[in-house]
Design an enzyme around this catalytic site. Structure first.
Site, PDB file in Angstrom:
ATOM      1  N   ASP A   1      -9.562   0.460 -17.840  1.00  0.00           N
ATOM      2  CA  ASP A   1      -9.920   1.755 -18.405  1.00  0.00           C
ATOM      3  C   ASP A   1     -11.073   2.393 -17.634  1.00  0.00           C
ATOM      4  O   ASP A   1     -11.466   3.531 -17.905  1.00  0.00           O
ATOM      5  CB  ASP A   1     -10.230   1.646 -19.897  1.00  0.00           C
ATOM      6  N   SER A   2     -11.587   1.684 -16.637  1.00  0.00           N
ATOM      7  CA  SER A   2     -12.532   2.268 -15.686  1.00  0.00           C
ATOM      8  C   SER A   2     -11.916   3.451 -14.955  1.00  0.00           C
ATOM      9  O   SER A   2     -12.630   4.233 -14.327  1.00  0.00           O
ATOM     10  CB  SER A   2     -12.998   1.212 -14.683  1.00  0.00           C
TER      11      SER A   2
ATOM     12  N   ASP B   1      -5.606  -2.551 -19.535  1.00  0.00           N
ATOM     13  CA  ASP B   1      -6.638  -2.454 -20.561  1.00  0.00           C
ATOM     14  C   ASP B   1      -6.135  -1.681 -21.773  1.00  0.00           C
ATOM     15  O   ASP B   1      -5.460  -0.657 -21.632  1.00  0.00           O
ATOM     16  CB  ASP B   1      -7.858  -1.713 -20.013  1.00  0.00           C
TER      17      ASP B   1
ATOM     18  N   LYS C   1      -5.466  -6.372 -21.945  1.00  0.00           N
ATOM     19  CA  LYS C   1      -6.844  -6.866 -22.049  1.00  0.00           C
ATOM     20  C   LYS C   1      -7.570  -6.065 -23.111  1.00  0.00           C
ATOM     21  O   LYS C   1      -7.384  -4.843 -23.201  1.00  0.00           O
ATOM     22  CB  LYS C   1      -7.593  -6.745 -20.720  1.00  0.00           C
TER      23      LYS C   1
ATOM     24  N   GLU D   1     -11.542  -5.782 -25.297  1.00  0.00           N
ATOM     25  CA  GLU D   1     -12.943  -6.161 -25.295  1.00  0.00           C
ATOM     26  C   GLU D   1     -13.373  -6.668 -26.663  1.00  0.00           C
ATOM     27  O   GLU D   1     -12.812  -6.288 -27.688  1.00  0.00           O
ATOM     28  CB  GLU D   1     -13.813  -4.969 -24.901  1.00  0.00           C
TER      29      GLU D   1
ATOM     30  N   GLU E   1     -18.428 -10.299 -18.111  1.00  0.00           N
ATOM     31  CA  GLU E   1     -19.028  -9.197 -17.352  1.00  0.00           C
ATOM     32  C   GLU E   1     -20.518  -9.060 -17.634  1.00  0.00           C
ATOM     33  O   GLU E   1     -20.963  -9.098 -18.776  1.00  0.00           O
ATOM     34  CB  GLU E   1     -18.346  -7.871 -17.695  1.00  0.00           C
TER      35      GLU E   1
END
Length: 290
Positions: free
Chosen positions: A67-68, A106, A136, A138, A205
């Site tokens: 999602d960056s 993501d 993925k 978070e 991270e």
């Protein structure tokens, strides 16, 4: 045989091209770590387009459609505004552009936190529309039930602990995590919870190195570091950071190229050629047939 897409340089169009079936699998990634040791570190980079995927695929074990892309592609201030539509569109492009790597997409902010059922709806849409192998998400211990729910229903999940960019507003920025004893313990416990819930890999991270090492040793799943430690079971970077596409990069990024300078110089030369009418030359124009 699997099908990937190659760009036809004469037309700039993507055409389906059969490739030998070489794509890695989620179980193959899991098997890299044996009795706490990952003898062959996992190579992971981000990819958001088919062409980038084609260039990276042969060299990576996993491609992350992160999602960056919110910041890298869309110029957004954080990953928070990224939508499920964005992730599905870019995820599908990366799958089309690859045939070897495990593609992970993501799950964007707001698409999975409310409940395991919401997470399943979002994850199943991602996998249907993109063809990716995994998603993925978070979050630490609070997300363990969601990971267990997804894993039990056939959706492989990569966890993500430590600095979680989607929580930037709650964290107050992107500073490294784990400097206090309490926070360090939480990161290790979060990793354990995700491991026990069935995450097949865990991104660590932006944490101080001893904590990244402790978390790696505490879990059976391979860990993938970013701003963590070389002792993690693999590494991931944002490709555009690694290639020097931005003026500033995080401390943990190693620049392997400075493509921004190359692109700017090429654009400068093109502009000069257009303005003095030296482009196009005869070789770039169509002449009447004699």
């Amino acid at each position: 045989m699997s099908t990937t897409y190659k760009l036809d340089t004469s037309t700039s169009r993507a055409n389906p091209t059969p490739q030998p079936m070489k794509r890695l699998t989620v179980p193959a990634i899991q098997r890299r770590k044996v009795e706490g040791v990952c003898a062959q570190p996992i190579v992971m980079l981000t990819a958001y387009t088919a062409r980038t995927a084609q260039l990276l695929d042969a060299h990576c074990d996993m491609l992350l459609v992160g999602d960056s892309l919110g910041q890298v592609i869309y110029g957004l201030p954080s990953t928070v505004p990224v939508t499920l539509d964005m992730m599905c569109a870019h995820g599908a492009a990366v799958v089309r552009g690859s045939y070897h790597s495990v593609v992970v997409v993501d799950m964007p902010f707001g698409s999975y936190e409310a409940s395991p059922e919401q997470a399943f709806a979002s994850a199943s849409r991602i996998m249907k529309e993109t063809g990716a192998a995994a998603v993925k998400l978070e979050g630490g211990e609070a997300m363990a039930p969601t990971i267990a729910f997804l894993s039990a229903r056939g959706i492989p999940v990569v966890g993500h602990v430590g600095l979680t960019p989607q929580a930037v507003n709650a964290l107050g920025g992107y500073a490294a995590r784990g400097r206090s004893d309490a926070e360090a313990d939480k990161i290790v416990n979060d990793a354990k919870a995700l491991d026990e819930a069935g995450a097949f890999a865990i991104v660590i991270e932006g944490v101080v190195e001893p904590i990244a090492i402790a978390a790696t040793k505490a879990v059976t799943a391979p860990t993938i570091g970013i701003g963590a430690s070389a002792q993690c079971d693999g590494q991931v970077l944002v490709t555009e950071d690694m290639l020097g596409m931005f003026e500033r990069t995080a401390r943990f990024v190693k620049r392997y190229e400075t493509l921004a300078d190359t692109i700017e110089k090429a654009a400068q030369q093109y502009a000069a050629d257009v303005r003095d009418r030296s482009f196009p030359e005869a070789a770039q124009t169509y002449q009447p047939k004699s």
